[in-house]
Scaffold this active site. Structure first.
Site, mmCIF file in Angstrom:
data_model
loop_
_atom_site.group_PDB
_atom_site.id
_atom_site.type_symbol
_atom_site.label_atom_id
_atom_site.label_comp_id
_atom_site.label_asym_id
_atom_site.label_seq_id
_atom_site.Cartn_x
_atom_site.Cartn_y
_atom_site.Cartn_z
ATOM 1 N N ASP A 100 2.734 1.093 -8.163
ATOM 2 C CA ASP A 100 4.102 0.741 -8.576
ATOM 3 C C ASP A 100 4.153 -0.554 -9.374
ATOM 4 O O ASP A 100 5.045 -0.738 -10.202
ATOM 5 C CB ASP A 100 5.015 0.631 -7.343
ATOM 6 C CG ASP A 100 5.376 2.005 -6.808
ATOM 7 O OD1 ASP A 100 5.153 2.997 -7.523
ATOM 8 O OD2 ASP A 100 5.878 2.083 -5.676
ATOM 9 N N HIS A 124 -0.460 -1.667 0.672
ATOM 10 C CA HIS A 124 -0.426 -0.214 0.821
ATOM 11 C C HIS A 124 -0.853 0.118 2.235
ATOM 12 O O HIS A 124 -1.694 -0.578 2.802
ATOM 13 C CB HIS A 124 -1.382 0.442 -0.195
ATOM 14 C CG HIS A 124 -1.189 1.910 -0.312
ATOM 15 N ND1 HIS A 124 -1.847 2.804 0.495
ATOM 16 C CD2 HIS A 124 -0.388 2.637 -1.128
ATOM 17 C CE1 HIS A 124 -1.469 4.029 0.169
ATOM 18 N NE2 HIS A 124 -0.586 3.950 -0.814
HETATM 19 N N1 ACO Z 1 3.963 -9.039 0.100
HETATM 20 C C1 ACO Z 1 3.781 -9.967 1.054
HETATM 21 N N2 ACO Z 1 3.318 -9.670 2.285
HETATM 22 C C2 ACO Z 1 3.015 -8.392 2.542
HETATM 23 C C3 ACO Z 1 3.179 -7.373 1.591
HETATM 24 C C4 ACO Z 1 3.677 -7.738 0.319
HETATM 25 N N3 ACO Z 1 3.841 -6.838 -0.650
HETATM 26 N N4 ACO Z 1 2.792 -6.203 2.112
HETATM 27 C C5 ACO Z 1 2.414 -6.472 3.351
HETATM 28 N N5 ACO Z 1 2.546 -7.775 3.624
HETATM 29 C C6 ACO Z 1 2.218 -8.456 4.867
HETATM 30 C C7 ACO Z 1 3.345 -8.207 5.864
HETATM 31 O O1 ACO Z 1 4.296 -9.208 5.822
HETATM 32 C C8 ACO Z 1 2.589 -8.152 7.162
HETATM 33 O O2 ACO Z 1 2.377 -9.452 7.616
HETATM 34 P P1 ACO Z 1 2.643 -9.764 9.177
HETATM 35 O O3 ACO Z 1 1.642 -8.900 9.910
HETATM 36 O O4 ACO Z 1 2.410 -11.222 9.232
HETATM 37 O O5 ACO Z 1 4.060 -9.323 9.455
HETATM 38 C C9 ACO Z 1 1.224 -7.588 6.803
HETATM 39 O O6 ACO Z 1 1.057 -7.818 5.416
HETATM 40 C C10 ACO Z 1 1.144 -6.090 7.083
HETATM 41 O O7 ACO Z 1 2.290 -5.470 6.527
HETATM 42 P P2 ACO Z 1 2.861 -4.096 7.054
HETATM 43 O O8 ACO Z 1 4.230 -3.880 6.490
HETATM 44 O O9 ACO Z 1 2.714 -4.004 8.531
HETATM 45 O O10 ACO Z 1 1.833 -3.115 6.422
HETATM 46 P P3 ACO Z 1 2.073 -1.594 6.246
HETATM 47 O O11 ACO Z 1 0.763 -0.950 6.094
HETATM 48 O O12 ACO Z 1 2.952 -1.079 7.315
HETATM 49 O O13 ACO Z 1 2.947 -1.563 4.920
HETATM 50 C C11 ACO Z 1 3.682 -1.519 2.700
HETATM 51 C C12 ACO Z 1 2.547 -1.178 3.677
HETATM 52 C C13 ACO Z 1 5.030 -1.068 3.289
HETATM 53 C C14 ACO Z 1 3.446 -0.748 1.416
HETATM 54 C C15 ACO Z 1 3.725 -3.044 2.456
HETATM 55 O O14 ACO Z 1 2.479 -3.468 1.938
HETATM 56 C C16 ACO Z 1 4.852 -3.471 1.516
HETATM 57 O O15 ACO Z 1 5.971 -3.677 1.987
HETATM 58 N N6 ACO Z 1 4.579 -3.599 0.192
HETATM 59 C C17 ACO Z 1 5.626 -3.919 -0.770
HETATM 60 C C18 ACO Z 1 6.382 -2.645 -1.150
HETATM 61 C C19 ACO Z 1 5.562 -1.744 -2.026
HETATM 62 O O16 ACO Z 1 4.939 -2.184 -2.983
HETATM 63 N N7 ACO Z 1 5.604 -0.435 -1.695
HETATM 64 C C20 ACO Z 1 4.897 0.569 -2.483
HETATM 65 C C21 ACO Z 1 3.829 1.194 -1.652
HETATM 66 S S1 ACO Z 1 2.817 2.242 -2.601
HETATM 67 C C22 ACO Z 1 3.738 3.568 -2.967
HETATM 68 O O17 ACO Z 1 4.691 3.965 -2.325
HETATM 69 C C23 ACO Z 1 3.348 4.248 -4.230
#
Ligand code: ACO
Length: 398
Positions: free
Chosen positions: A332, A284
């Site tokens: 989610d 998140h």
């Molecule tokens: N699985 C594996 N790795 C992850 C995940 C995940 N679900 N989420 C983040 N990471 C990793 C990324 O690969 C990244 O690694 P890196 O720095 O080596 O590239 C690091 O964690 C940071 O990720 P970001 O995308 O930069 O974090 P951000 O805060 O921008 O993104 C997000 C948050 C988009 C929600 C992300 O955690 C994600 O893609 N989660 C999966 C999708 C999801 O569940 N979305 C629902 C969000 S909640 C909502 O809308 C109700």
């Protein structure tokens, strides 16, 4: 990959430029009195109350009243908001529903954006900004968006519409329209609670989209159509259906391998992480330790079909993700399972998110237009300069 998280200042033509981190990470573009997300997950606030308190105890009308009018309703206020939402739910123009017959069968989020735009053509053309007008349109949108989604879904799949019943409570009627049967009180309460948990969440991507559109003084219908588009993405609301699909894929593989899912889920996740895939329903932008909405959803999952078993599987997945990535599960991950327990078709999961979030979107629209300044950032152009136009016969011969 390391990510820039600090702001930088640079000189620009209009004075100092503030260069913020990509994705607006940790950037505060405005204040709000509607909701606030606590990174530790302990004090995420809905208008002064914790999200867990309202998510567990308030019904749809109470929570909608809290958002729109800033307070939980007393008896007369409750009767009034209930009457308005239930009446509007049953008053959607037939031509809007009829139009859904003529669009291709696609992801149901499209029906929402399309249907809301059509509603705007009926009600949003002579737009004004006085309170009574804005609140009536907010209530109409809150009531009618679920009817649009469910009508679009059933028309595409069975060619018929399940009509709203204004005598049922909003949550129960919406769930009935989705699943095509009368839900039990427990099912309706569990479903309604997820609508409340989804209602608002600070300046998330779809809400910020709504506020950007509101800031141009466009009408509420156009702003909501934009919010639906933003919510559809897999990194935002689209995660609930993908999280469940992933669990079902893991379940099928576990069965094929003759292993219990609560054990197999570990190797399944590790395999995905090794392939650098994201595990949907984890991570998140703000919550780095715990998403408090999951606690409320878990209480209802436990009471529904195979609840204890699902929670065992989910806890194992969370243990693995925390150990490997220090990422918590988000709402989610939980709603995906809860909606599956209720027998809801997977493509309707994200539309349900929108059916709750519409309350926050409309409230943020009103907050934005009541204290408006156009939201318009400035870019930093880093492309080429100095190129000169040449006719095609010259530029293409080079
Ligand atoms: N699985 C594996 N790795 C992850 C995940 C995940 N679900 N989420 C983040 N990471 C990793 C990324 O690969 C990244 O690694 P890196 O720095 O080596 O590239 C690091 O964690 C940071 O990720 P970001 O995308 O930069 O974090 P951000 O805060 O921008 O993104 C997000 C948050 C988009 C929600 C992300 O955690 C994600 O893609 N989660 C999966 C999708 C999801 O569940 N979305 C629902 C969000 S909640 C909502 O809308 C109700």
């Amino acid at each position: 990959m390391s990510k820039e998280i600090a702001c930088k200042e640079e000189e620009g033509p209009l004075g100092k430029l503030i260069v913020v981190p990509k994705g607006l990470y940790n950037v505060v573009p405005d204040t709000t009195t509607i909701s606030g997300v606590d990174p530790k997950g302990e004090h995420t606030i809905y208008r002064g109350y914790t999200i867990a308190d309202i998510g567990e105890h308030a019904d749809f009308y109470e929570a909608a009243h809290l958002f729109l009018y800033g307070k939980l309703p007393c008896e007369e206020e409750y009767k009034e908001i209930k009457k308005k939402i239930d009446t509007y739910r049953a008053q959607i123009p037939e031509k809007v529903l009829d139009a859904l017959r003529y669009v291709p069968k696609t992801h149901p989020m499209y029906y929402g954006a399309y249907g809301v735009t059509l509603l705007g053509q009926y009600y949003g053309t002579d737009w004004r900004f006085d309170d009574d007008f804005l609140y009536e349109h907010a209530l109409r949108l809150i009531a009618q968006l679920p009817v649009i989604f469910t009508a679009g879904w059933h028309l595409a799949n069975e060619g018929t519409i399940i009509r709203p019943d204004p005598n049922l409570s909003h949550g129960k009627d919406v769930l009935r329209m989705i699943v095509g049967r009368m839900p039990s009180d427990l099912e309706a309460r569990a479903f309604e609670s997820t609508l409340v948990l989804y209602m608002d969440h600070g300046f998330n991507a779809s809400t910020f989209t709504v506020r950007v559109i509101a800031s141009t003084l466009s009408d509420m219908y156009s702003a909501i159509a934009g919010g639906i588009g933003a919510l559809k993405g897999p990194l935002h609301g689209g995660a609930n259906e993908r999280a469940l699909k992933m669990l079902l894929d893991a379940k099928a593989r576990a069965e094929a391998a003759g292993k219990p899912l609560e054990e197999y889920i570990e190797e399944y996740i590790l395999e995905k992480l090794a392939k650098k895939e994201r595990i949907m329903g984890f991570g998140h932008r703000v919550y780095k330790i715990h998403d408090p909405r999951t606690d409320v959803a878990a209480k209802f999952i436990k009471q529904l079909k195979d609840g204890e078993w699902w929670l065992k599987v989910m806890k194992k997945a969370e243990e693995v993700m925390w150990r490997e990535k220090k990422l918590p599960a988000n709402i989610d991950f939980y709603t995906g399972v809860l909606y599956y327990q209720l027998g809801i078709p997977v493509p309707m999961f994200t539309p349900i998110f929108a059916m709750g979030r519409i309350v926050g979107w409309t409230t943020h629209y009103i907050e934005q237009v009541k204290n408006n300044r156009l939201i318009r950032p400035t870019e930093k152009y880093v492309g080429p300069t100095g190129l000169k136009y040449e006719p095609m016969e010259v530029r293409c011969k080079k």
